[in-house]
Design a protein around this motif. Structure first.
Motif, PDB file in Angstrom:
ATOM      1  N   HIS A 112       7.227  -3.331   1.078  1.00 51.90           N
ATOM      2  CA  HIS A 112       8.070  -2.669   0.075  1.00 51.90           C
ATOM      3  C   HIS A 112       7.571  -2.954  -1.338  1.00 51.90           C
ATOM      4  O   HIS A 112       7.584  -2.069  -2.208  1.00 51.90           O
ATOM      5  CB  HIS A 112       9.512  -3.154   0.233  1.00 51.90           C
ATOM      6  CG  HIS A 112      10.464  -2.566  -0.761  1.00 51.90           C
ATOM      7  ND1 HIS A 112      11.006  -1.302  -0.626  1.00 51.90           N
ATOM      8  CD2 HIS A 112      10.972  -3.066  -1.921  1.00 51.90           C
ATOM      9  CE1 HIS A 112      11.804  -1.046  -1.650  1.00 51.90           C
ATOM     10  NE2 HIS A 112      11.799  -2.096  -2.447  1.00 51.90           N
ATOM     11  N   LEU A 113       7.112  -4.178  -1.566  1.00 51.80           N
ATOM     12  CA  LEU A 113       6.624  -4.579  -2.885  1.00 51.80           C
ATOM     13  C   LEU A 113       5.129  -4.298  -3.069  1.00 51.80           C
ATOM     14  O   LEU A 113       4.593  -4.512  -4.158  1.00 51.80           O
ATOM     15  CB  LEU A 113       6.911  -6.060  -3.116  1.00 51.80           C
ATOM     16  CG  LEU A 113       8.393  -6.464  -3.130  1.00 51.80           C
ATOM     17  CD1 LEU A 113       8.538  -7.970  -3.255  1.00 51.80           C
ATOM     18  CD2 LEU A 113       9.145  -5.763  -4.255  1.00 51.80           C
ATOM     19  N   GLY A 114       4.478  -3.852  -2.021  1.00 42.26           N
ATOM     20  CA  GLY A 114       3.054  -3.534  -2.102  1.00 42.26           C
ATOM     21  C   GLY A 114       2.157  -4.738  -2.264  1.00 42.26           C
ATOM     22  O   GLY A 114       1.024  -4.627  -2.763  1.00 42.26           O
ATOM     23  N   LEU A 115       2.609  -5.902  -1.824  1.00 39.57           N
ATOM     24  CA  LEU A 115       1.843  -7.130  -2.050  1.00 39.57           C
ATOM     25  C   LEU A 115       0.550  -7.157  -1.249  1.00 39.57           C
ATOM     26  O   LEU A 115      -0.458  -7.724  -1.691  1.00 39.57           O
ATOM     27  CB  LEU A 115       2.692  -8.352  -1.695  1.00 39.57           C
ATOM     28  CG  LEU A 115       4.009  -8.521  -2.463  1.00 39.57           C
ATOM     29  CD1 LEU A 115       4.703  -9.805  -2.032  1.00 39.57           C
ATOM     30  CD2 LEU A 115       3.767  -8.511  -3.967  1.00 39.57           C
ATOM     31  N   GLU A 116       0.561  -6.570  -0.049  1.00 36.62           N
ATOM     32  CA  GLU A 116      -0.632  -6.596   0.787  1.00 36.62           C
ATOM     33  C   GLU A 116      -1.762  -5.756   0.205  1.00 36.62           C
ATOM     34  O   GLU A 116      -2.932  -5.899   0.607  1.00 36.62           O
ATOM     35  CB  GLU A 116      -0.297  -6.137   2.207  1.00 36.62           C
ATOM     36  CG  GLU A 116      -0.199  -4.643   2.403  1.00 36.62           C
ATOM     37  CD  GLU A 116       1.137  -4.053   1.954  1.00 36.62           C
ATOM     38  OE1 GLU A 116       1.859  -4.704   1.190  1.00 36.62           O
ATOM     39  OE2 GLU A 116       1.453  -2.920   2.378  1.00 36.62           O
ATOM     40  N   LYS A 117      -1.458  -4.893  -0.768  1.00 26.07           N
ATOM     41  CA  LYS A 117      -2.468  -4.022  -1.381  1.00 26.07           C
ATOM     42  C   LYS A 117      -3.041  -4.601  -2.670  1.00 26.07           C
ATOM     43  O   LYS A 117      -3.978  -4.042  -3.236  1.00 26.07           O
ATOM     44  CB  LYS A 117      -1.858  -2.649  -1.663  1.00 26.07           C
ATOM     45  CG  LYS A 117      -1.362  -1.928  -0.419  1.00 26.07           C
ATOM     46  CD  LYS A 117      -0.686  -0.617  -0.782  1.00 26.07           C
ATOM     47  CE  LYS A 117      -0.148   0.089   0.457  1.00 26.07           C
ATOM     48  NZ  LYS A 117       0.570   1.348   0.116  1.00 26.07           N
ATOM     49  N   ARG A 118      -2.481  -5.714  -3.127  1.00 25.14           N
ATOM     50  CA  ARG A 118      -2.954  -6.319  -4.364  1.00 25.14           C
ATOM     51  C   ARG A 118      -4.370  -6.860  -4.199  1.00 25.14           C
ATOM     52  O   ARG A 118      -4.697  -7.460  -3.178  1.00 25.14           O
ATOM     53  CB  ARG A 118      -2.034  -7.463  -4.798  1.00 25.14           C
ATOM     54  CG  ARG A 118      -0.635  -7.053  -5.203  1.00 25.14           C
ATOM     55  CD  ARG A 118       0.198  -8.298  -5.502  1.00 25.14           C
ATOM     56  NE  ARG A 118      -0.394  -9.089  -6.566  1.00 25.14           N
ATOM     57  CZ  ARG A 118      -0.079  -8.976  -7.856  1.00 25.14           C
ATOM     58  NH1 ARG A 118       0.833  -8.097  -8.227  1.00 25.14           N
ATOM     59  NH2 ARG A 118      -0.654  -9.735  -8.758  1.00 25.14           N
ATOM     60  N   ALA A 139      -0.205 -17.019  10.972  1.00 25.77           N
ATOM     61  CA  ALA A 139      -0.965 -16.999  12.229  1.00 25.77           C
ATOM     62  C   ALA A 139      -1.236 -15.581  12.716  1.00 25.77           C
ATOM     63  O   ALA A 139      -2.095 -15.383  13.588  1.00 25.77           O
ATOM     64  CB  ALA A 139      -0.229 -17.782  13.304  1.00 25.77           C
ATOM     65  N   THR A 140      -0.551 -14.591  12.141  1.00 33.06           N
ATOM     66  CA  THR A 140      -0.809 -13.188  12.510  1.00 33.06           C
ATOM     67  C   THR A 140      -1.945 -12.592  11.675  1.00 33.06           C
ATOM     68  O   THR A 140      -2.260 -11.413  11.821  1.00 33.06           O
ATOM     69  CB  THR A 140       0.460 -12.328  12.331  1.00 33.06           C
ATOM     70  OG1 THR A 140       0.799 -12.232  10.943  1.00 33.06           O
ATOM     71  CG2 THR A 140       1.621 -12.926  13.107  1.00 33.06           C
ATOM     72  N   ARG A 141      -2.514 -13.385  10.786  1.00 32.05           N
ATOM     73  CA  ARG A 141      -3.646 -12.976   9.935  1.00 32.05           C
ATOM     74  C   ARG A 141      -3.333 -11.719   9.112  1.00 32.05           C
ATOM     75  O   ARG A 141      -4.050 -10.725   9.168  1.00 32.05           O
ATOM     76  CB  ARG A 141      -4.896 -12.763  10.788  1.00 32.05           C
ATOM     77  CG  ARG A 141      -5.326 -14.013  11.537  1.00 32.05           C
ATOM     78  CD  ARG A 141      -6.503 -13.740  12.446  1.00 32.05           C
ATOM     79  NE  ARG A 141      -6.945 -14.968  13.106  1.00 32.05           N
ATOM     80  CZ  ARG A 141      -7.879 -15.018  14.066  1.00 32.05           C
ATOM     81  NH1 ARG A 141      -8.474 -13.898  14.454  1.00 32.05           N
ATOM     82  NH2 ARG A 141      -8.222 -16.157  14.613  1.00 32.05           N
ATOM     83  N   PRO A 142      -2.254 -11.775   8.338  1.00 33.52           N
ATOM     84  CA  PRO A 142      -1.845 -10.584   7.583  1.00 33.52           C
ATOM     85  C   PRO A 142      -2.780 -10.289   6.410  1.00 33.52           C
ATOM     86  O   PRO A 142      -3.370 -11.201   5.814  1.00 33.52           O
ATOM     87  CB  PRO A 142      -0.455 -10.961   7.072  1.00 33.52           C
ATOM     88  CG  PRO A 142      -0.504 -12.448   6.959  1.00 33.52           C
ATOM     89  CD  PRO A 142      -1.354 -12.909   8.110  1.00 33.52           C
ATOM     90  N   ARG A 143      -2.888  -9.030   6.093  1.00 34.25           N
ATOM     91  CA  ARG A 143      -3.696  -8.594   4.961  1.00 34.25           C
ATOM     92  C   ARG A 143      -3.089  -9.098   3.657  1.00 34.25           C
ATOM     93  O   ARG A 143      -1.876  -9.036   3.456  1.00 34.25           O
ATOM     94  CB  ARG A 143      -3.746  -7.065   4.945  1.00 34.25           C
ATOM     95  CG  ARG A 143      -4.483  -6.457   3.764  1.00 34.25           C
ATOM     96  CD  ARG A 143      -4.341  -4.942   3.794  1.00 34.25           C
ATOM     97  NE  ARG A 143      -4.928  -4.324   2.609  1.00 34.25           N
ATOM     98  CZ  ARG A 143      -4.768  -3.044   2.288  1.00 34.25           C
ATOM     99  NH1 ARG A 143      -4.042  -2.248   3.063  1.00 34.25           N
ATOM    100  NH2 ARG A 143      -5.323  -2.558   1.191  1.00 34.25           N
ATOM    101  N   GLY A 144      -3.931  -9.620   2.763  1.00 33.32           N
ATOM    102  CA  GLY A 144      -3.498 -10.000   1.424  1.00 33.32           C
ATOM    103  C   GLY A 144      -3.060 -11.435   1.254  1.00 33.32           C
ATOM    104  O   GLY A 144      -2.997 -11.936   0.127  1.00 33.32           O
ATOM    105  N   LEU A 145      -2.741 -12.124   2.346  1.00 33.60           N
ATOM    106  CA  LEU A 145      -2.274 -13.510   2.230  1.00 33.60           C
ATOM    107  C   LEU A 145      -3.430 -14.410   1.811  1.00 33.60           C
ATOM    108  O   LEU A 145      -4.517 -14.355   2.387  1.00 33.60           O
ATOM    109  CB  LEU A 145      -1.700 -13.982   3.563  1.00 33.60           C
ATOM    110  CG  LEU A 145      -1.138 -15.405   3.585  1.00 33.60           C
ATOM    111  CD1 LEU A 145       0.055 -15.553   2.633  1.00 33.60           C
ATOM    112  CD2 LEU A 145      -0.723 -15.794   5.004  1.00 33.60           C
TER     113      LEU A 145
END
Length: 316
Positions: A112-118, A139-145
């Motif tokens: 919602h906040l678009g954080l993974e696209k930063r 542990a799910t290896r998310p994009r952007g973290l």
């Protein structure tokens, strides 16, 4: 979203959150301190404890990260807590109140906040239950973290309870008997139990002289008004883990975490070393720091040291 402070940009809003079987529309309330558009460091998403607590205890201790370093802070209330949707009708529904529910909520908020696209990504801080959630998400290896801080979040609830039982043996004998007797009687509301619990609190939860800070007192009062999440997932007290979390073990997937992780706890913490050690053994890039004069709420008990540790980790 509404800007509420002209000197320090503060915005709040709601992220719609579709939950199967909720029976009604749900939404997650959040607050952003600082600007997401002009910051030298990635924003820090703060996951509160409980489960069933809310964001308020983290605001005041964390403000120096924005005031002094310009790290944007994102607070939110998890489903069933604070300003987010409450579902008291789901009290006792252990299938509904699950780890995956809260992981889905976190993913939804980040999207919602678009954080993974930063380009610079985002970091996570989790306190207690929030630390468990943060490491599980990582542990799910998310994009952007980019980084994770787990402050007193157990890797295993059975190991947590082993530590609690060991710590109880260190309490005065009359307190031990009061806890044991009240538990066997199913009594967690009597003056006798409350007095024994306060001894525990002052030794293993919040060792600072005086009462809890107002933000913590207000949060605890609201949990009493709607104990749905805490009672369903945990149980009637810190000593009785009877809910859906009692057998939760999270460290098996920790080897999949790809980002740097900082683990924190206090020397006198109810979250003992034994239930944090699996994180340290399994996470590939991990650092563990213990606060010598703290129990479970180091963010208040050693506030300056706590913020210094977080700042060093987040800016290097």
């Amino acid at each position: 979203m509404a800007i509420t402070d002209s000197k320090t940009p503060i915005t709040d809003g709601f992220a719609p959150f579709h939950v199967t079987n909720a029976g009604k529309p749900c939404q997650t309330w959040y607050k952003i301190v600082g600007s997401l558009d002009s910051s030298p460091f990635p924003p820090l998403v703060c996951l509160h404890g409980g489960p069933g607590g809310d964001h308020r205890p983290m605001v005041e201790p964390f403000m120096p990260l924005w005031d002094k370093l310009g790290i944007p802070l994102i607070f939110y209330d998890q489903l069933g807590a604070g300003n987010s949707t409450h579902l008291a009708e789901k009290n006792g529904d252990t299938a509904f109140w699950s780890l995956e529910l809260f992981l889905d909520e976190l993913r939804n908020l980040i999207s919602h906040l678009g954080l993974e696209k930063r380009q610079d990504g985002f970091s996570l801080f989790g306190q207690s239950w929030g630390g468990m959630l943060a490491c599980s998400y990582a542990a799910t290896r998310p994009r952007g973290l980019t980084k994770v801080i787990n402050s007193s979040g157990p890797a295993s609830m059975p190991l947590y309870m082993e530590g609690v039982r060991e710590l109880i043996k260190g309490l005065p004998l009359d307190v031990q008997k009061a806890i044991g007797g009240c538990e066997r009687a199913g009594d967690t509301t009597s003056d006798k139990f409350q007095a024994a619990e306060m001894v525990w609190i002052k030794k293993h939860l919040y060792r600072t002289e005086g009462e809890f800070p107002e933000a913590i007192k207000d949060m605890l009062e609201d949990v009493k008004k709607d104990p749905t999440v805490y009672m369903t997932m945990c149980g009637p007290s810190e000593f009785q883990m009877t809910g859906s979390m009692k057998d939760m073990v999270l460290w098996q997937d920790a080897h999949q975490i790809e980002v740097p992780v900082l683990v924190l706890n206090g020397r006198y913490d109810e979250v003992t070393d034994r239930c944090l050690e699996p994180w340290f053994k399994e996470i590939p890039n991990v650092k563990w720091i213990q606060l010598d004069n703290s129990s479970h709420l180091g963010m208040y008990e050693e506030q300056e040291r706590f913020v210094e540790i977080l700042a060093n980790f987040l800016t290097t």
